[in-house]
Design a protein around this motif. Structure first.
Motif, short mmCIF file in Angstrom:
data_model
loop_
_atom_site.label_atom_id
_atom_site.label_comp_id
_atom_site.label_asym_id
_atom_site.label_seq_id
_atom_site.Cartn_x
_atom_site.Cartn_y
_atom_site.Cartn_z
N ALA A 15 -5.72 -53.36 63.53
CA ALA A 15 -6.81 -53.00 62.61
C ALA A 15 -6.30 -52.10 61.49
N GLY A 16 -5.41 -51.17 61.82
CA GLY A 16 -4.88 -50.29 60.80
C GLY A 16 -4.02 -51.01 59.79
N ARG A 17 -3.20 -51.94 60.26
CA ARG A 17 -2.37 -52.70 59.31
C ARG A 17 -3.22 -53.58 58.41
N ARG A 18 -4.30 -54.12 58.95
CA ARG A 18 -5.19 -54.93 58.11
C ARG A 18 -5.89 -54.09 57.06
N LEU A 19 -6.27 -52.88 57.42
CA LEU A 19 -6.87 -51.98 56.43
C LEU A 19 -5.85 -51.64 55.35
N ALA A 20 -4.61 -51.40 55.73
CA ALA A 20 -3.56 -51.11 54.74
C ALA A 20 -3.40 -52.27 53.77
N SER A 21 -3.43 -53.49 54.28
CA SER A 21 -3.31 -54.66 53.40
C SER A 21 -4.46 -54.70 52.41
N ALA A 22 -5.67 -54.38 52.89
CA ALA A 22 -6.84 -54.37 52.00
C ALA A 22 -6.69 -53.30 50.93
N ILE A 23 -6.18 -52.13 51.30
CA ILE A 23 -5.96 -51.06 50.34
C ILE A 23 -4.98 -51.51 49.26
N LEU A 24 -3.95 -52.26 49.67
CA LEU A 24 -2.91 -52.70 48.74
C LEU A 24 -3.28 -53.98 47.99
N GLY A 25 -4.51 -54.48 48.19
CA GLY A 25 -5.00 -55.57 47.34
C GLY A 25 -5.10 -56.93 47.98
N ALA A 26 -4.85 -57.04 49.28
CA ALA A 26 -4.95 -58.33 49.95
C ALA A 26 -6.06 -58.28 51.02
N PRO A 27 -6.94 -59.23 50.99
CA PRO A 27 -6.97 -60.40 50.11
C PRO A 27 -7.57 -60.06 48.75
N GLN A 28 -7.29 -60.92 47.77
CA GLN A 28 -7.98 -60.80 46.50
C GLN A 28 -9.47 -61.04 46.73
N ALA A 29 -10.28 -60.29 46.03
CA ALA A 29 -11.72 -60.41 46.23
C ALA A 29 -12.44 -59.98 44.97
N ASP A 30 -13.59 -60.58 44.72
CA ASP A 30 -14.42 -60.13 43.62
C ASP A 30 -14.98 -58.75 43.94
N THR A 31 -15.20 -57.96 42.92
CA THR A 31 -15.77 -56.64 43.14
C THR A 31 -17.14 -56.77 43.81
N GLY A 32 -17.39 -55.92 44.77
CA GLY A 32 -18.62 -55.99 45.55
C GLY A 32 -18.51 -56.82 46.80
N ALA A 33 -17.36 -57.44 47.03
CA ALA A 33 -17.20 -58.37 48.15
C ALA A 33 -17.15 -57.63 49.49
N TYR A 34 -17.36 -58.40 50.54
CA TYR A 34 -17.30 -57.93 51.93
C TYR A 34 -16.07 -58.56 52.56
N VAL A 35 -15.11 -57.74 52.92
CA VAL A 35 -13.87 -58.22 53.52
C VAL A 35 -13.94 -57.95 55.02
N ASP A 36 -13.88 -59.00 55.80
CA ASP A 36 -14.02 -58.92 57.25
C ASP A 36 -12.66 -59.18 57.89
N ARG A 37 -12.01 -58.11 58.35
CA ARG A 37 -10.72 -58.22 59.05
C ARG A 37 -9.72 -59.11 58.33
N GLY A 38 -9.59 -58.86 57.04
CA GLY A 38 -8.56 -59.55 56.29
C GLY A 38 -8.99 -60.79 55.54
N ARG A 39 -10.26 -61.15 55.61
CA ARG A 39 -10.71 -62.31 54.85
C ARG A 39 -12.07 -62.02 54.22
N VAL A 40 -12.28 -62.58 53.04
CA VAL A 40 -13.55 -62.41 52.36
C VAL A 40 -14.62 -63.19 53.11
N SER A 41 -15.72 -62.55 53.39
CA SER A 41 -16.78 -63.15 54.18
C SER A 41 -18.14 -62.73 53.60
#
Length: 316
Positions: free
Chosen positions: A260-286
């Protein structure tokens, strides 16, 4: 404040909730993955003993600013210290803000220094304050991450029957103790799920207001056994969370703390790409819940938070 030497990094990340659990994993992973990242952590008392040393070779790129997120004056003061460091170029340009701090109590009677209900103060208002106080320093290409929870769906599939569904009411009521019935674990957990719904509402409203080139997303790590979120629960529940429930992650889709921590780090560093306001669920836009999309509710929440912020400014 524990400040390192003048940083050699090229961008700054401000993070809350980075001293334990998945936030600590995310903070260390971000610093080790990107050597250009200067990390600023907000933590009470400067964080646990040895916190900065735990970053190893990256410790010289970690700064800790003392802040109690349940105390709005403390949060505002911490943001002011960070702004001064940015203005003085003691920190490189601000390009990231991760609001990962979260609390859950056994009732809804806990209050911070301002009389605000503590769950709301930390999980919602502190994020609003930090974005508002630091937003003018965010450079183009910045990403803001707010950690939320799938408990905001309010169904068994997402909360495993452990957390009641959110109960929305006026923001003025949500921000004060006793909104969910008082001295019971159910009230405390309802305050938690409702605060996470409010945090998603807040992300949607900020997405409308932030300048082009600055994006904000909600991040849901899912239920992560073994964190300290249940530290206010009963002794039995704390024991279950620490020793029994982590085993579920071995035989189910649940993530353990390191993943979970590594996935949060990826999100902080910009992955996955997502539109502003998006909901990212464990590494994927949902998709977040249907209830979480309510522009009128989001605007009302924004107005109330701005009223509270104005009151703080007038008292200073």
């Amino acid at each position: 404040m524990n400040q390192s030497h003048t940083p050699t990094a090229s961008w700054t990340l401000v993070m809350t909730g980075a001293t334990r659990g998945l936030g600590l994993v995310a903070a260390r992973s971000t610093v080790s993955t990107d050597p250009s990242c200067q990390l600023v952590v907000l933590a009470r008392g400067g964080g646990p003993a040895g916190f900065v040393d735990g970053f190893g070779a990256g410790a010289e790129r970690v700064v800790v600013v003392d802040a109690d997120l349940a105390d709005t004056a403390s949060t505002v003061a911490a943001a002011a210290r960070i702004r001064r460091m940015l203005d003085d170029t003691a920190l490189p340009p601000l390009r990231g803000l991760a609001g990962n701090a979260g609390v859950q109590f056994v009732d809804d009677h806990q209050a911070g220094a301002d009389g605000l209900e503590a769950t709301f103060a930390v999980n919602v208002f502190a994020n609003h304050l930090l974005i508002g106080e630091l937003g003018g320093h965010l450079t183009r290409g910045s990403r803001i991450i707010i950690t939320v929870s799938d408990t905001h769906f309010g169904d068994f599939r997402h909360n495993l029957g452990m957390v009641p569904a959110p109960q929305w009411t006026t923001p003025a009521r949500l921000s004060r103790p006793g909104a969910f019935g008082g001295a019971s674990p159910s009230a405390g957990r309802t305050a938690y799920s409702t605060s996470k719904l409010a945090a998603i509402h807040l992300v949607h409203e900020w997405a409308r207001r932030l300048p082009d080139g600055v994006e904000i997303v909600s991040y849901n790590p899912g239920y992560v056994p073994g964190t300290d979120l249940a530290r206010e629960a009963s002794a039995l529940q704390r024991w279950m969370n620490k020793w029994v429930l982590p085993g579920l992650a071995l035989v189910s889709p649940l993530d353990r703390v390191p993943t979970a921590g590594r996935r949060l780090a990826s999100a902080i560093l910009g992955a996955p790409q997502a539109d502003t306001g998006a909901y990212v669920d464990r590494g994927r836009v949902s998709d977040s819940s249907a209830e979480s999309h309510d522009p009128e509710r989001e605007h009302d929440l924004w107005d109330h938070l701005e009223e509270l912020r104005s009151e703080i400014s007038q008292r200073q």
